[in-house]
Design a protein around this motif. Sequence first.
Motif, PDB file in Angstrom:
ATOM      1  N   THR A 143      32.628 -12.500 -12.533  1.00  0.00           N
ATOM      2  CA  THR A 143      32.255 -13.272 -13.725  1.00  0.00           C
ATOM      3  C   THR A 143      32.981 -12.786 -14.979  1.00  0.00           C
ATOM      4  O   THR A 143      33.055 -13.517 -15.969  1.00  0.00           O
ATOM      5  CB  THR A 143      30.745 -13.161 -14.003  1.00  0.00           C
TER       6      THR A 143
ATOM      7  N   HIS B 142      29.661 -13.258  -3.795  1.00  0.00           N
ATOM      8  CA  HIS B 142      30.311 -12.002  -4.188  1.00  0.00           C
ATOM      9  C   HIS B 142      31.532 -12.266  -5.060  1.00  0.00           C
ATOM     10  O   HIS B 142      32.621 -11.709  -4.852  1.00  0.00           O
ATOM     11  CB  HIS B 142      30.705 -11.193  -2.950  1.00  0.00           C
TER      12      HIS B 142
ATOM     13  N   VAL C 143      27.096 -14.512  -7.811  1.00  0.00           N
ATOM     14  CA  VAL C 143      27.309 -13.068  -7.692  1.00  0.00           C
ATOM     15  C   VAL C 143      26.867 -12.527  -6.339  1.00  0.00           C
ATOM     16  O   VAL C 143      27.595 -11.773  -5.690  1.00  0.00           O
ATOM     17  CB  VAL C 143      26.568 -12.335  -8.830  1.00  0.00           C
TER      18      VAL C 143
END
Length: 256
Positions: free
Chosen positions: A131, A128, A124
């Motif tokens: 999900t 970046h 994450v």
Amino acid sequence: MMRDPVCLMELDPRKAAAMAEFGGHAYYFCSEGHKQTFISQPEIYQDKAPAMRLTIGVMGSAGDDHPEAVKQQVRALGQAIGGRGFVLITGACPGLPYECAVGARQEGGWSVGISPALSLDEHVHKYHSPTDMFDVLIYTGSGLMGREVTNIRSSDMVVIVGGRSGTLGEFAIAYDEGKLIGVLQGSGGVTGEIPHIVASFGDKDTGARMIYEADPAVLIERMVAMYIEQHYRHPSCFCGGADTIGDEDEDRPAMK
């Protein structure tokens, strides 16, 4: 090894006499007759022997600068994959692979993301990457380029959409490892150049087969038909030898 769901005979999938797909699962048979028996009443036999779902890898650009028409085209590709019960595999990135995962989710399909990261936190915050549309994330810790081999080798069939140099690298791996490769025409990027690249390979035959199509649903139908007819016999990567491939595979031109 797999089992023929009609007679329960144990089979090497590459040497099976026939194959069928039902509900996204692959079934292998010791004879064409058993395949026809299965097809006539699949609900009777589908649970008699374990069957794995077929996986379709979609490789494309992680950028966000794609026309809306291309995004919709790639979402429709995901819908075609998810609606058939296949498992979608992508690089777990934003851009076109994400759009495909959105489409698969809309049809209740499963998506597996091959992450470049070591963990969810790194996925994450460092990369970046999304999900929310993935049922499973596999953390490779291999970085953006290192995960490409995992992407390809985890896929029974591969579709190229849009993309630039990274997608071209995934295509090269898939071609060298003899995959059945679909190219979603009209999705931009390297897809328009791939026919010329393949032509430049001359007589190099890795066993890879190409299908070019602009309609996402038709592309998946054509790929599955070729996989069932012949390509399931092709050994993945470099395992086994050419003697395991059926005679009908000796002269296999690219599909337009």
